[in-house]
Design an enzyme around this catalytic site. Structure first.
Site, PDB file in Angstrom:
ATOM      1  N   SER A 133       5.021 -30.087   3.921  1.00  0.00           N
ATOM      2  CA  SER A 133       3.766 -30.664   4.426  1.00  0.00           C
ATOM      3  C   SER A 133       2.813 -29.610   4.972  1.00  0.00           C
ATOM      4  CB  SER A 133       4.057 -31.657   5.553  1.00  0.00           C
ATOM      5  OG  SER A 133       4.971 -32.615   5.141  1.00  0.00           O
ATOM      6  N   GLU A 248      16.408 -36.504  -1.019  1.00  0.00           N
ATOM      7  CA  GLU A 248      16.155 -36.776   0.396  1.00  0.00           C
ATOM      8  C   GLU A 248      16.159 -38.281   0.651  1.00  0.00           C
ATOM      9  OE1 GLU A 248      12.338 -35.468   1.903  1.00  0.00           O
ATOM     10  OE2 GLU A 248      13.061 -35.549   3.956  1.00  0.00           O
TER      11      GLU A 248
HETATM   12  C1  LIG Z   1       9.808 -36.659  12.473  1.00  0.00           C
HETATM   13  C2  LIG Z   1       9.162 -36.026  11.280  1.00  0.00           C
HETATM   14  C3  LIG Z   1       9.787 -34.951  10.682  1.00  0.00           C
HETATM   15  C4  LIG Z   1       9.176 -34.325   9.574  1.00  0.00           C
HETATM   16  N1  LIG Z   1       9.791 -33.238   9.031  1.00  0.00           N
HETATM   17  C5  LIG Z   1       9.210 -32.586   8.010  1.00  0.00           C
HETATM   18  C6  LIG Z   1       9.777 -31.408   7.484  1.00  0.00           C
HETATM   19  O1  LIG Z   1      10.818 -30.945   7.936  1.00  0.00           O
HETATM   20  N2  LIG Z   1       9.129 -30.754   6.481  1.00  0.00           N
HETATM   21  C7  LIG Z   1       7.974 -31.228   5.939  1.00  0.00           C
HETATM   22  O2  LIG Z   1       7.469 -30.625   5.014  1.00  0.00           O
HETATM   23  N3  LIG Z   1       7.386 -32.355   6.421  1.00  0.00           N
HETATM   24  C8  LIG Z   1       7.985 -33.040   7.444  1.00  0.00           C
HETATM   25  N4  LIG Z   1       7.391 -34.177   7.953  1.00  0.00           N
HETATM   26  C9  LIG Z   1       6.093 -34.570   7.443  1.00  0.00           C
HETATM   27  C10 LIG Z   1       6.091 -35.851   6.650  1.00  0.00           C
HETATM   28  O3  LIG Z   1       6.639 -35.640   5.371  1.00  0.00           O
HETATM   29  C11 LIG Z   1       4.634 -36.318   6.592  1.00  0.00           C
HETATM   30  O4  LIG Z   1       4.275 -36.690   7.919  1.00  0.00           O
HETATM   31  C12 LIG Z   1       4.434 -37.495   5.678  1.00  0.00           C
HETATM   32  O5  LIG Z   1       4.600 -37.112   4.339  1.00  0.00           O
HETATM   33  C13 LIG Z   1       3.025 -38.117   5.836  1.00  0.00           C
HETATM   34  O6  LIG Z   1       2.037 -37.142   5.728  1.00  0.00           O
HETATM   35  P1  LIG Z   1       0.888 -36.978   6.848  1.00  0.00           P
HETATM   36  O7  LIG Z   1       1.578 -36.929   8.176  1.00  0.00           O
HETATM   37  O8  LIG Z   1       0.039 -35.852   6.430  1.00  0.00           O
HETATM   38  O9  LIG Z   1       0.079 -38.342   6.810  1.00  0.00           O
HETATM   39  P2  LIG Z   1      -1.034 -38.774   5.728  1.00  0.00           P
HETATM   40  O10 LIG Z   1      -0.524 -38.506   4.362  1.00  0.00           O
HETATM   41  O11 LIG Z   1      -2.316 -38.145   6.127  1.00  0.00           O
HETATM   42  O12 LIG Z   1      -1.093 -40.311   5.967  1.00  0.00           O
HETATM   43  C14 LIG Z   1      -1.762 -40.923   7.087  1.00  0.00           C
HETATM   44  C15 LIG Z   1      -1.680 -42.441   6.910  1.00  0.00           C
HETATM   45  O13 LIG Z   1      -2.375 -42.833   5.716  1.00  0.00           O
HETATM   46  C16 LIG Z   1      -1.519 -43.577   4.850  1.00  0.00           C
HETATM   47  N5  LIG Z   1      -1.794 -43.240   3.444  1.00  0.00           N
HETATM   48  C17 LIG Z   1      -1.957 -42.001   2.922  1.00  0.00           C
HETATM   49  N6  LIG Z   1      -2.170 -42.068   1.605  1.00  0.00           N
HETATM   50  C18 LIG Z   1      -2.150 -43.393   1.264  1.00  0.00           C
HETATM   51  C19 LIG Z   1      -2.304 -44.106   0.034  1.00  0.00           C
HETATM   52  N7  LIG Z   1      -2.508 -43.474  -1.125  1.00  0.00           N
HETATM   53  N8  LIG Z   1      -2.187 -45.447   0.071  1.00  0.00           N
HETATM   54  C20 LIG Z   1      -1.957 -46.113   1.255  1.00  0.00           C
HETATM   55  N9  LIG Z   1      -1.814 -45.477   2.451  1.00  0.00           N
HETATM   56  C21 LIG Z   1      -1.905 -44.136   2.453  1.00  0.00           C
HETATM   57  C22 LIG Z   1      -0.114 -43.122   5.228  1.00  0.00           C
HETATM   58  O14 LIG Z   1       0.848 -44.106   4.886  1.00  0.00           O
HETATM   59  C23 LIG Z   1      -0.245 -42.946   6.736  1.00  0.00           C
HETATM   60  O15 LIG Z   1      -0.105 -44.170   7.391  1.00  0.00           O
HETATM   61  C24 LIG Z   1       7.972 -34.820   9.056  1.00  0.00           C
HETATM   62  C25 LIG Z   1       7.353 -35.932   9.658  1.00  0.00           C
HETATM   63  C26 LIG Z   1       7.940 -36.521  10.754  1.00  0.00           C
HETATM   64  C27 LIG Z   1       7.258 -37.708  11.373  1.00  0.00           C
END
Ligand SMILES: Cc1cc2nc3c(=O)[nH]c(=O)nc-3n(C[C@H](O)[C@H](O)[C@H](O)COP(=O)(O)OP(=O)(O)OC[C@H]3O[C@@H](n4cnc5c(N)ncnc54)[C@H](O)[C@@H]3O)c2cc1C
Length: 392
Positions: A133, A248
């Site tokens: 991410s 995963e």
């Molecule tokens: C506890 C925790 C541990 C993590 N550990 C890791 C890790 O070790 N390595 C790593 O790489 N990442 C990690 N992550 C990151 C995680 O993979 C991302 O948070 C996740 O993929 C969502 O991306 P974002 O946070 O950028 O949210 P966004 O993608 O910006 O999404 C924000 C909101 O918009 C919604 N949304 C986005 N696109 C769409 C769509 N097309 N249609 C409908 N709704 C949509 C999402 O569902 C969400 O509610 C971790 C996250 C958490 C919470």
């Protein structure tokens, strides 16, 4: 699907049950469903526990012997997970290595990479973190901008990752980088293995709602990664990453089931201690959670059957992840209802129930619907790709 275990499998269950009863340290037992992976001392204790399990042959049981596994059928691994849940054992601390990177390297890695990295994953000699991410690439992961340019024998990496769980304690990271910015979004991405001690890496912890900092921002500033640490072909890392994400969702949900079951057993105990079972609404909630937990286990068996028949992780992983996150959140909410104001008392206070695990858990489950694929994204995958529903 055959639900019966063979005599040999039942004998294995007995063996592992007895071993866990004897060996699981008291200070790790029963603290499994909300344990921290931020605190360095806690991580060290979990590392030691994984090593003990490995020495007894209980880590990576389904891995081939040449990579330090047991070459056991995957069914035995599932029995092990069931018994870990029964004994209230914590999950493996190096689960990203064991369940995501390990299978990925076995499929896409070179023999040299397999020999170098796989045997050190199982005893937790090297912990792995996942660098996927970025600030503008979460759900839309293919938007990632961290750049890697090949200069001689090294890729030079520049950019920023975020939410890197255990980045502060991991020795290695599997990292997605853009190697061809002119190619279409999903092309031009490569998958690298990066030593976290390489000069140019800065790790900044991010404090979470739980109060701890289990994940991190990681900055890469001219970080030199040897060319031989590329997994798969250059610019073809997307398919490697998709494979890793499928593992995963699939295998990790199986593993997460351990902590869910632990929490459920604890909740039932709590309900009994507080005389809540006279209340039909509480009983109904517990029954609902119990049925959900069983449904999750059965869906896990469905994945397992598929894998045993030679298939790859399928959409069951997405359904399990989605369903697990709802259950996890419902369970935490029910526990908070039972505990009332005690549910807000943190670890460290004499008034904290179960050493404050419930307070931590209630806050931790907010993330269940986000990590490893958000609820909305999983619904999109299941609706559009699996069920074939129209996008609108
Ligand atoms: C506890 C925790 C541990 C993590 N550990 C890791 C890790 O070790 N390595 C790593 O790489 N990442 C990690 N992550 C990151 C995680 O993979 C991302 O948070 C996740 O993929 C969502 O991306 P974002 O946070 O950028 O949210 P966004 O993608 O910006 O999404 C924000 C909101 O918009 C919604 N949304 C986005 N696109 C769409 C769509 N097309 N249609 C409908 N709704 C949509 C999402 O569902 C969400 O509610 C971790 C996250 C958490 C919470």
């Amino acid at each position: 699907m055959n639900f019966d275990f063979t005599e040999r499998q039942e004998a294995f269950r007995k063996e592992v049950r007895a071993w866990l009863e004897l060996t699981l340290p008291d200070d790790l037992r029963g603290k499994a469903f909300a344990s921290s992976r931020a605190d360095r001392d806690e991580v060290a204790r979990l590392r030691a526990w994984q090593k003990t399990m490995h020495e007894a042959g209980y880590v990576g049981m389904d891995w081939p012997k040449e990579f330090g596994g047991r070459g056991a059928p995957i069914t035995e691994m599932v029995i092990l997970y069931q018994e870990m849940a029964r004994a209230e054992s914590p999950q493996l601390v190096n689960r990203g290595g064991v369940s995501i990177l390990g299978p990925t390297l076995m499929k896409y890695g070179t023999p040299a990479q397999q020999q170098r990295f796989l045997p050190r994953i199982l005893p937790a000699d090297e912990l792995w973190c996942q660098g996927f991410s970025e600030p503008n690439a979460g759900s839309d992961l293919a938007n990632l901008q961290t750049r890697a340019v090949l200069e001689g024998d090294h890729f030079v990496v520049n950019g920023q990752k975020v939410w890197t769980s255990m980045g502060h304690v991991a020795e290695w990271c599997f990292l997605l980088v853009r190697t061809d910015p002119s190619a279409a979004k999903h092309k031009g991405i490569s998958f690298l293995l990066v030593d976290m001690k390489t000069p140019g890496i800065t790790i900044r912890p991010l404090r979470q709602i739980t109060g701890e900092a289990e994940f991190n921002e990681v900055f890469y500033d001219n970080v030199r990664v040897p060319k031989e640490n590329l997994v798969g072909k250059v610019n073809e890392g997307w398919s490697v990453a998709i494979g890793a994400l499928a593992y995963e969702r699939d295998l990790l949900t199986f593993i997460r089931h351990i902590s869910l079951k632990n929490a459920l057993h604890r909740l039932v105990k709590l309900g009994r201690e507080r005389g809540r079972f006279d209340d039909p609404i509480f009983r109904q909630k517990i029954a609902g959670l119990w049925i959900g937990e069983q449904a999750l286990a059965l869906n896990g068996y469905r994945s397992l059957t598929n894998i045993l028949r030679g298939g790859a992780p399928g959409p069951e992983g997405s359904t399990s992840k989605l369903f697990w996150s709802h259950l996890d959140q419902e369970l935490a909410a029910t526990a908070s209802e039972v505990l009332g104001q005690y549910s807000q008392i943190k670890h460290g206070s004499a008034w904290a129930v179960d050493d404050g695990q419930w307070e931590f858990y209630e806050l931790l489950v907010r993330a269940s619907g986000i990590r490893a694929g958000t609820t909305e994204i999983l619904k999109n995958i299941l609706g559009e790709r699996v069920l074939g529903l129209p996008k609108d």
